[in-house]
Each structure stands twice: as C-alpha cells, then as structure tokens.
Design a protein around this motif. Structure first.
Motif, PDB file in Angstrom:
ATOM      1  N   UNK A 176       0.817  -1.212   0.000  1.00 22.33           N
ATOM      2  CA  UNK A 176       0.000   0.000   0.000  1.00 22.33           C
ATOM      3  C   UNK A 176       0.857   1.272   0.000  1.00 22.33           C
ATOM      4  N   UNK A 177       1.980   1.235   0.695  1.00 26.50           N
ATOM      5  CA  UNK A 177       2.818   2.426   0.822  1.00 26.50           C
ATOM      6  C   UNK A 177       3.438   2.864  -0.514  1.00 26.50           C
ATOM      7  N   UNK A 178       4.006   1.982  -1.325  1.00 28.38           N
ATOM      8  CA  UNK A 178       4.534   2.438  -2.619  1.00 28.38           C
ATOM      9  C   UNK A 178       3.473   3.046  -3.526  1.00 28.38           C
ATOM     10  N   UNK A 179       2.273   2.463  -3.533  1.00 29.91           N
ATOM     11  CA  UNK A 179       1.198   3.026  -4.352  1.00 29.91           C
ATOM     12  C   UNK A 179       0.812   4.413  -3.861  1.00 29.91           C
ATOM     13  N   UNK A 180       0.775   4.604  -2.556  1.00 29.01           N
ATOM     14  CA  UNK A 180       0.437   5.910  -1.994  1.00 29.01           C
ATOM     15  C   UNK A 180       1.456   6.967  -2.402  1.00 29.01           C
ATOM     16  N   UNK A 181       2.730   6.660  -2.275  1.00 35.29           N
ATOM     17  CA  UNK A 181       3.769   7.653  -2.561  1.00 35.29           C
ATOM     18  C   UNK A 181       3.833   7.953  -4.057  1.00 35.29           C
ATOM     19  N   UNK A 182       3.743   6.922  -4.903  1.00 35.62           N
ATOM     20  CA  UNK A 182       3.753   7.164  -6.343  1.00 35.62           C
ATOM     21  C   UNK A 182       2.548   7.998  -6.778  1.00 35.62           C
ATOM     22  N   UNK A 183       1.404   7.739  -6.187  1.00 38.69           N
ATOM     23  CA  UNK A 183       0.211   8.508  -6.542  1.00 38.69           C
ATOM     24  C   UNK A 183       0.359   9.972  -6.159  1.00 38.69           C
ATOM     25  N   UNK A 184       0.950  10.244  -5.003  1.00 39.40           N
ATOM     26  CA  UNK A 184       1.145  11.632  -4.573  1.00 39.40           C
ATOM     27  C   UNK A 184       2.098  12.354  -5.514  1.00 39.40           C
ATOM     28  N   UNK A 283       4.137  14.762   0.967  1.00 39.61           N
ATOM     29  CA  UNK A 283       5.472  14.269   0.628  1.00 39.61           C
ATOM     30  C   UNK A 283       6.211  13.676   1.833  1.00 39.61           C
ATOM     31  N   UNK A 284       6.088  14.239   3.045  1.00 46.93           N
ATOM     32  CA  UNK A 284       6.735  13.580   4.200  1.00 46.93           C
ATOM     33  C   UNK A 284       6.169  12.204   4.534  1.00 46.93           C
ATOM     34  N   UNK A 285       5.063  11.795   3.922  1.00 43.98           N
ATOM     35  CA  UNK A 285       4.522  10.459   4.179  1.00 43.98           C
ATOM     36  C   UNK A 285       5.500   9.375   3.756  1.00 43.98           C
ATOM     37  N   UNK A 286       6.474   9.732   2.913  1.00 41.47           N
ATOM     38  CA  UNK A 286       7.501   8.758   2.520  1.00 41.47           C
ATOM     39  C   UNK A 286       8.218   8.214   3.741  1.00 41.47           C
ATOM     40  N   UNK A 287       8.403   9.057   4.760  1.00 39.62           N
ATOM     41  CA  UNK A 287       9.151   8.657   5.951  1.00 39.62           C
ATOM     42  C   UNK A 287       8.251   8.399   7.171  1.00 39.62           C
TER      43      UNK A 287
END
Length: 631
Positions: A176-184, A283-287
């Motif tokens: 779920x996390x990679x899809x979230x970051x790529x979508x943002x 963007x900080x959701x990456x970390x």
C-alpha cells in the motif's frame, strides 16, 4: 484417594487410545484477535496514522468536485447577430440590454449551430459559479465545440476507473505504501501541468492522468485506514474521512470565489493550482507513514513485520521483549519463509468470494448511476444561478452530509447488510414512485387545471428525488465499505478497485446523458430502477461483517459466508413434535447388541493400527472377532 491416582494413570484408557498433545493454535493468522491486541490494540500510534489518512480526504474532495467549476456552462449574451440570419428580427436584436441566452439546454441548439446564440456574430459568455473565466469561456467551447466539454469530463472519470483497477492490483502486489507515494508524486506532476494547458486537448489528456493518480491515492488511503483499525473502530474512522470529503465539496464554491480576478493568471488556472498544491503536505509520508502491518504478515514479509511490530509496541508503550511473547516467538520460527503475493485473478477460483464482490460491484454501479437520475429530476431548469453557485450544488452537498450523519446510527443498529438492504429498498421505492406515480398524476388527475397539476408533479418529483439521492448515496458508501471488510487482505486492493471502478462507471452515465442532450433519460432511469430490484434480492446472500475480524487469506474470505437466520440454540425449534406411534418398535436383542458392539470395537481398534498393518491384517482381525462372538 491420593494413592489411587498414580495407579489410574499407569493403566491405559479403556478405549485403547492414548491422548495426543495437540499443538497450540497459530497466532500470526489472527491479526485482529492476537497480533494487534499484543501490540496495544488500537493505540496511540494507530490513531495518529488514521488522522494522517483523514487530512488528504479534504484535498481529494476538492479535486473530485472541481469539474463543477472548471467546466461549468456559462450564460451567453448575443451582441450582434449574423446579417443574413432569418431567425432574428429587428425587435429581438434591438432589445436593451442585449438578449441573454443559456448555453446549456435545448434552446441553443447544443452542438448543431442552429440555436439563437450560435447564430450570433459576436457574443459574450458569463459565469455564475464563482470564477470569472473557466475552460469553457477560455477556449469558447460552445455550439459546435460543446462536445469537447463532455470529453474533458469523461477524461477525469475514465482516468479514475483505470486508476482504481491498476492501482488496486499494484497495492496487493507491491504494498500500500509504494502506491500511496507514487500517486502523490504523479498527482503533483500531472495536476499542476493541467493548469498550464494551452488547449482543450492537452487539458483533457492531463486530466486523464490526474484522475488516474487521484484514484490510486484515494484507494491506498482507504485500504490503509481500514487495515489499521480493529473491528469496533473501522466504520467510524471511515465515516470521518467521508465527512471531510463532503466538507471539500462544500468549501469548493468559496475557494472558487477566492480565485476570481487574479491579475497574471486565468481564474481556472489559479483554482487548479490551489486544489493541487496541498498535496505537497503528503510528501513527508515517505518517511512518517509505514507499510500496512496486516499486509506484511499476510504476504509473509516476516523480517519487515518484526521490525514494524517492535516499532508499534514502542510507540504504544508496550514492552513485548522482556516477557515471553508467543507472537514474536512464532514470528521467529517463520523467518525462513519467502514472501508470497496474490493477484485478484485468483478470486475466480473461489466459490463464494467472487459472487460477493460481483454483488457489491452491481450495488455500487446502481447507486451512483441512479443518483444522477434523481439529481437531474431535482434540478429546476428555469431557476437562475446564484452569485456563487447553483442552489442545486449546495442541496446535493447537504444531502451528502445528512447521509453520512444517518449512516452512523443506522449501521450501528442494523449492521452492514441490514443497513445496505434498507437503503436499497428506499432507493427502489423512490425510483418506482417517481416513474409511476408522477405519470399517473399527469394522466388521470387534474386534467383541467394544468397549472396545479404541473406544480403538484414538480413538488412530488423534488421530494422523491431528495429521498432517492439520500438513499442512493448511502448505498454507494456502504457498498464500498462492505467490500473492504469482506475482501481478504491479499486481494483487498484489487477487490476494492473493482467496486470503485464500478462506481466510476455509474458516475460516467451523467456526462453520457448530457452528451446526448438528455435523450433516452426515461429509459436510463427505468434500467437503473430494475437494477435496484435485482440488488435487493442479491443483498440477502451477503455475509454480515460487523464485529468480525478482517479476512486475511483467500481461504478466510471463502469461508466468510452468510450466517443462518436462527441462532444455533434456536435451531431445535424447527424440529416439530411428531405424533407417530413407536410402540411396535422393540429393543434390539441382547446377543445382536453384543455382536454389534464387538464389531464396532473391532473397527475402532483397527482404525488405531498403522495403515500398512491394517491393509494386511484388517480383514483377519474382523473375522476373528466375529467368530469369537458366535456370528
């Protein structure tokens, strides 16, 4: 007494069997029942992450309802008609102020160039939706170019449909996390690029990719939110996000008014930048936002799971290292296993799961599709737009707020399946009454008083439309949440993507009807009304997920079936007392009873013998027992 216990233990049991030491049940598959409670339950860490999923819901609401302002139809003013046009008379041209005509509707010859406005040599277009200029007025998308507006509306919805399907599969395969970051990231790229479009073709193309990324963002946040919560918290946390999306819908007119009359940029460009810019906060959701622990455990990413479990326990102030912990010890034993991923295609090999998802897809499609039918019936074509936005826009937003407020107590009282069935019945009744009762009023009553008849029909139509919009919105919301609860974790992204894509197809019917100038609207409404009746029957086959742990594997989802109407303790009531006479039935003779008992004992002893020995001597053992008893 005490001296006799050792003697009893020295002798084997009378039945010849020795008790087996059964292994302890595994805890890792029971995430809601064992793993999360050992980490503090729905603790402080999980609540903080859920709040982080709420914040983007407001921005998603801005983007989903931006078409109402970026592509709003203006009112036209004819300043100078064509010199050789016979449709105009001297009286109609010399009116003061100049003649104002609506661009949308049938009065302008929408798209065929035969209307009064399209016959003007010089005309002005004016908006009443907060913006001073939008895409339609920028590139003069009226008359022969009006079809381009509908293509622009299609682009966002079609992009969302493809995004739900593709991103849902990716969320199950990569997390779920990679899809979230790529979508943002891509949402920022394509969303800001839309504001710098130089023509309507570029605008529509970029809006397609914006809708694609918006779908991935909404889907990943929805799945993460559901997987973070325990059963008692799932629905309430989801409804808070729904409230925030409706809040974005309510705030859009004010946001559009603030973007009016900027000196350097067009109003619609400023509005698009204002809508997309808040996603920079993600963007900080990456970390700061981790991967779903539930997905890691289900797909056997045990090394990453262990590190995350220690992090969650530390955030929730739970010490799981000093005291013996069965979850961690069991996790250590499973470290050697390799990750396993599952695709949504494997759903077709199941017997019950795919049927449940198909039923919810049809419900979602019907809910969003018939919502447009009710919305069109509610709108007054003769009403003038207000200074900021149509009153119908605020009415639809108010209905959405009322729906969210009603869903919470209704679902808590009736459950997911009961609430969904109730709202679907209300939708069907509102639709059938609107289609049938209004025609009867116009045909058989008040034939002489046409004014009273039209007024009565209008009032009934608005009343049924409001009720239908209320219930259909509830059906759509519950169908999506229902799917998230009954779909296993290994394919939850793909299953939820199918239901959301079906909802997108339902919403796509609105611009399709507008493109055809509302031709076939009655048949459109009749088809969806029939679908509501079909959905009522199919909803009875769904299970009730309230208070149940989320299914994790395909096996869990397959065994998650509809419960019986009677409780286990009440099933004996179905056995009616019989009045038959059993006096002629006698007891079994003693010698036959002994023979039968010996035979059963022999079969039991035979079952305890190893299989190889049984095949060789099983028949001999049974014969010896039979001969010893005189058979």
């Amino acid at each position: 007494m005490a001296a006799g216990r050792p003697q009893e233990q020295d002798h084997p049991p009378d039945n010849g069997f020795t008790p087996l030491d059964l292994p302890a049940p595994r805890l890792l598959p029971h995430i809601d029942g064992s793993v999360l409670p050992s980490l503090g339950g729905f603790g402080r860490h999980q609540k903080q992450l859920v709040v982080l999923t709420w914040i983007p819901a407001l921005f998603i609401g801005f983007s989903q309802f931006s078409d109402y302002f970026l592509l709003a139809q203006p009112n036209g003013t004819c300043l100078q008609p064509l010199a050789n046009d016979t449709q105009w008379t001297v009286e109609s041209y010399s009116v003061t102020p100049p003649l104002q005509l609506k661009v949308n509707g049938t009065e302008d010859g929408y798209g065929d160039g035969s209307g009064l406005l399209c016959a003007c040599e010089e005309r002005t277009l004016e908006l009443h939706t907060g913006l001073g200029q939008n895409v339609v007025t920028k590139w003069n998308l009226v008359c022969d170019s009006a079809w381009k507006v509908h293509i622009a509306k299609f682009s966002l919805l079609v992009g969302s449909i493809f995004g739900y399907l593709v991103m849902g599969v990716m969320a199950d395969w990569f997390g779920r996390h990679p899809v979230l970051i790529l979508s943002v990231l891509f949402m920022l790229v394509f969303g800001l690029s839309v504001a710098f479009s130089i023509n309507v073709t570029m605008f529509s193309t970029l809006r397609f990719f914006e809708g694609f990324c918006l779908a991935g963002l909404a889907l990943s946040l929805y799945v993460l939110r559901v997987e973070l919560c325990l059963p008692a918290w799932r629905f309430s946390m989801t409804m808070v996000a729904s409230f925030l999306m409706v809040a974005g819908q309510l705030l859009m007119p004010g946001l559009a008014a603030l973007c009016r009359n900027w000196p350097d940029r067009d109003d619609w460009q400023v509005l698009q930048i204002v809508i997309i810019s808040p996603f920079v906060l993600m963007l900080p959701y990456v970390w700061i936002f981790p991967e779903s622990l539930r997905w890691l455990l289900t797909t056997q990413h045990y090394r990453r799971s262990k590190a995350m479990m220690l992090h969650i326990a530390r955030k929730n102030q739970v010490d799981i290292t000093t005291e013996p912990n069965r979850v961690l010890s069991e996790l250590e034993q499973e470290m050697h296993k390799k990750p396993q991923r599952t695709c949504i295609v494997k759903m077709m090999s199941t017997r019950n799961l795919w049927k449940n998802i198909v039923v919810l897809c049809v419900n979602s499609l019907t809910g969003y599709g018939i919502h447009h039918c009710f919305a069109r019936s509610m709108m007054d074509p003769e009403a003038q737009p207000t200074a900021l936005c149509h009153t119908d826009y605020y009415t639809m937003a108010g209905i959405a707020v009322a729906t969210c407020m009603t869903l919470c107590p209704m679902v808590g009282l009736m459950g997911r399946r009961g609430g969904l069935l109730t709202f679907m019945i209300i939708t069907a009744l509102a639709s059938l009454l609107q289609l049938g009762l209004l025609n009867l009023i116009g045909k058989y009553s008040l034939r002489h008083d046409t004014v009273l008849r039209d007024s009565l029909k209008r009032k009934f139509s608005v009343a049924f439309s409001i009720i239908g919009m209320f219930s259909s919105h509830a059906v759509s919301t519950l169908s999506i949440f229902f799917c998230a609860e009954i779909t296993p974790t290994v394919i939850r992204g793909g299953g939820l993507g199918l239901v959301l894509a079906s909802a997108g197809f339902g919403m796509l019917t609105a611009p399709i009807m507008e493109l055809h100038n509302q031709k076939g609207y009655f048949l459109h409404h009749v088809i969806f009304a029939c679908c509501t009746l079909l959905c009522i029957i199919c909803l009875l086959l769904l299970p009730e997920p309230r208070g149940q742990p989320l299914p994790e594997t395909l096996v869990d989802g397959e065994t998650f079936t509809r419960q019986t109407l009677l409780h286990p303790g009440e099933q004996h009531l179905l056995l009616a007392k019989s009045d038959r006479d059993y006096s002629r039935v006698h007891d079994t003779p003693l010698h036959l009873s002994a023979t039968g008992g010996a035979t059963v004992a022999a079969a039991t002893a035979l079952a305890a013998v190893p299989a190889s020995y049984t095949l060789a001597t099983g028949g001999e053992v049974i014969c010896n027992h039979a001969m010893a008893n005189g058979v």
